[in-house]
Design a protein around this motif. Structure first.
Motif, PDB file in Angstrom:
ATOM      1  N   PHE A   3       0.832  -1.189   0.000  1.00  0.00           N
ATOM      2  CA  PHE A   3       0.000   0.000   0.000  1.00  0.00           C
ATOM      3  C   PHE A   3       0.870   1.242   0.000  1.00  0.00           C
ATOM      4  N   ARG A   5      -0.792   4.533  -0.455  1.00  0.00           N
ATOM      5  CA  ARG A   5      -1.598   5.665   0.005  1.00  0.00           C
ATOM      6  C   ARG A   5      -2.193   5.322   1.355  1.00  0.00           C
ATOM      7  N   TYR A   6      -1.892   6.156   2.338  1.00  0.00           N
ATOM      8  CA  TYR A   6      -2.362   5.896   3.695  1.00  0.00           C
ATOM      9  C   TYR A   6      -3.310   6.981   4.152  1.00  0.00           C
ATOM     10  N   ASN A  16     -15.592  12.480  -3.038  1.00  0.00           N
ATOM     11  CA  ASN A  16     -16.206  11.731  -4.116  1.00  0.00           C
ATOM     12  C   ASN A  16     -17.707  11.834  -4.160  1.00  0.00           C
ATOM     13  N   GLY A  55     -15.758   6.278   2.918  1.00  0.00           N
ATOM     14  CA  GLY A  55     -16.464   5.889   1.708  1.00  0.00           C
ATOM     15  C   GLY A  55     -16.743   7.062   0.791  1.00  0.00           C
TER      16      GLY A  55
ATOM     17  N   PHE B 152      -2.914   4.282   8.262  1.00  0.00           N
ATOM     18  CA  PHE B 152      -3.334   2.976   7.793  1.00  0.00           C
ATOM     19  C   PHE B 152      -3.868   3.118   6.375  1.00  0.00           C
ATOM     20  N   PRO B 153      -3.765   2.066   5.569  1.00  0.00           N
ATOM     21  CA  PRO B 153      -4.309   2.137   4.217  1.00  0.00           C
ATOM     22  C   PRO B 153      -5.791   1.771   4.232  1.00  0.00           C
ATOM     23  N   LEU B 154      -6.424   1.933   3.079  1.00  0.00           N
ATOM     24  CA  LEU B 154      -7.814   1.516   2.941  1.00  0.00           C
ATOM     25  C   LEU B 154      -7.847   0.345   1.969  1.00  0.00           C
ATOM     26  N   PRO B 155      -7.706  -0.867   2.462  1.00  0.00           N
ATOM     27  CA  PRO B 155      -7.712  -2.014   1.574  1.00  0.00           C
ATOM     28  C   PRO B 155      -9.132  -2.354   1.161  1.00  0.00           C
ATOM     29  N   ARG B 157     -11.469  -1.437  -1.410  1.00  0.00           N
ATOM     30  CA  ARG B 157     -12.365  -0.299  -1.464  1.00  0.00           C
ATOM     31  C   ARG B 157     -13.388  -0.438  -2.573  1.00  0.00           C
ATOM     32  N   SER B 159     -15.540   1.783  -4.930  1.00  0.00           N
ATOM     33  CA  SER B 159     -15.525   3.169  -5.366  1.00  0.00           C
ATOM     34  C   SER B 159     -16.886   3.791  -5.158  1.00  0.00           C
ATOM     35  N   SER B 160     -16.934   4.776  -4.280  1.00  0.00           N
ATOM     36  CA  SER B 160     -18.246   5.276  -3.884  1.00  0.00           C
ATOM     37  C   SER B 160     -18.845   6.211  -4.909  1.00  0.00           C
ATOM     38  N   GLY B 161     -18.055   6.588  -5.939  1.00  0.00           N
ATOM     39  CA  GLY B 161     -18.626   7.437  -6.971  1.00  0.00           C
ATOM     40  C   GLY B 161     -19.726   6.723  -7.717  1.00  0.00           C
ATOM     41  N   ARG B 163     -22.189   5.092  -6.494  1.00  0.00           N
ATOM     42  CA  ARG B 163     -23.163   4.699  -5.486  1.00  0.00           C
ATOM     43  C   ARG B 163     -24.549   4.466  -6.039  1.00  0.00           C
ATOM     44  N   TYR B 181      -8.539  -2.380  -5.368  1.00  0.00           N
ATOM     45  CA  TYR B 181      -7.253  -1.935  -4.837  1.00  0.00           C
ATOM     46  C   TYR B 181      -6.962  -0.556  -5.411  1.00  0.00           C
ATOM     47  N   PHE B 182      -6.892   0.431  -4.512  1.00  0.00           N
ATOM     48  CA  PHE B 182      -6.634   1.787  -4.977  1.00  0.00           C
ATOM     49  C   PHE B 182      -5.404   2.366  -4.291  1.00  0.00           C
ATOM     50  N   GLY B 183      -4.383   1.567  -4.176  1.00  0.00           N
ATOM     51  CA  GLY B 183      -3.101   2.046  -3.664  1.00  0.00           C
ATOM     52  C   GLY B 183      -3.117   2.175  -2.162  1.00  0.00           C
TER      53      GLY B 183
END
Lengths: 133, 183
Positions: A3, A5-6, A16, A55, B152-155, B157, B159-161, B163, B181-183
């Motif tokens: 990862f 991006r944190y 978003n 989110g 911490f990362p956000l594993p 995910r 994409s909420s766009g 929705r 996976y968005f990095g």
């Protein structure tokens, strides 16, 4: 899968969803595993200081050097120092967003022009391909 | 009581009505968490007649004022002591929440108690609340976010766009699995 991006204090995010959709903001504090406190800074991006769910945001590659709970003034100064606005606008992500928006507002005539331009482009490419063969 | 949306904090002051014998009875002040002032006053009498010999018909409310959070711009750690009745008995409990406001933490409390223990708001009595320093936290969940340099990362995910549309794709049918996976 490493990862890069944190979620951290200083991470620049793109909102978003919601009334501030499409705007940049910075994480200035983390509430818990579902939400964080963000601030535009309000004078630069139009996003007020608020709690937002993960989110509704997307992490970008950019970070700013700020302390937790930074005031708007320090945050704006840090943004200017790191030149975030320019860095963001020159990224391909931001350019794609602009292009998408432009595409959504095209009139029928504009779409016709796009079609003609695409045809011209593919004609040039086909001619070059033929020469190379 | 019906808890719809956010809770508010009220300071309710009341006393037994003055009589010829006792023209100036002692006034009592309570901090009540309720969705609105009407329910706050009702809760005031609910608690007062449990603690003292007074009730709505024999008493009067002198003041009911909403208490607004002093600084709603920073995240604080709240500890809440409560008493709740479950299906098999009544218990004391201590819970911790991280929120900008005390009323936010109390709202989280009611929602969490409903979710985890099926406790209805009518069965919950808040005994005491306190804003805590990070070092006084007892529950692991809050402690891990109250540290310095939390990151911490956000594993995984979504994409909420997207929705409103089909959850992960622009179209109903697609041949590729979505990327989370968005990095």
């Amino acid at each position: 899968m490493v990862f890069k991006r944190y979620v951290e204090v200083g991470r620049v995010v793109l909102v978003n969803y919601g009334p501030d959709a499409g705007k940049l903001a910075t994480i200035i504090d983390i509430v818990d595993q579902n939400k964080c406190l963000i601030d535009g800074p309000a004078n630069l991006t139009g996003v007020n200081r608020q709690v937002i769910s993960y989110g509704r945001i997307v992490l970008t590659d950019l970070t700013v050097k700020v302390c937790r709970n930074a005031r708007q003034k320090t945050l704006s100064a840090a943004w200017a120092e790191a030149d975030i606005q320019a860095k963001w606008e020159s990224s391909s992500w931001a350019k794609k967003l602009v292009a998408k928006q432009k595409r959504a507002t095209l009139s029928d005539f504009d779409r016709f022009k796009v079609m003609v331009a695409k045809k011209q482009r593919s004609a040039i490419i086909a001619k070059k391909m033929k020469e190379l063969k | 009581m019906t808890v719809a949306g956010k809770m508010r904090q009220y300071q309710v002051v009341g006393r037994k009505a003055g009589t010829d014998e006792n023209p100036n009875p002692e006034a009592y002040r309570m901090i009540i968490f309720a969705p609105n002032a009407v329910i706050a006053k009702s809760k005031f009498w609910y608690y007062m007649h449990q603690f003292r010999k007074m009730k709505k018909t024999t008493g009067e409310i002198l003041d009911c004022v909403e208490i607004v959070e002093k600084n709603a711009r920073i995240v604080k750690n709240y500890g809440i002591w409560l008493r709740y009745s479950s299906r098999s008995g009544t218990h004391n409990m201590y819970r911790e929440y991280r929120d900008l406001k005390l009323t936010g933490a109390v709202t989280q409390l009611y929602n969490e108690m409903a979710g985890r223990h099926r406790t209805r708001p009518r069965s919950i009595q808040i005994i005491r609340t306190a804003a805590l320093e990070a070092k006084d936290l007892k529950r692991v969940n809050g402690m891990q976010f109250a540290k310095r340099n939390v990151k911490f990362p956000l594993p995984h995910r979504v994409s909420s766009g997207k929705r409103n549309m089909k959850a992960l794709s622009g179209s109903t049918f697609t041949t590729n699995r979505p990327t989370t996976y968005f990095g």
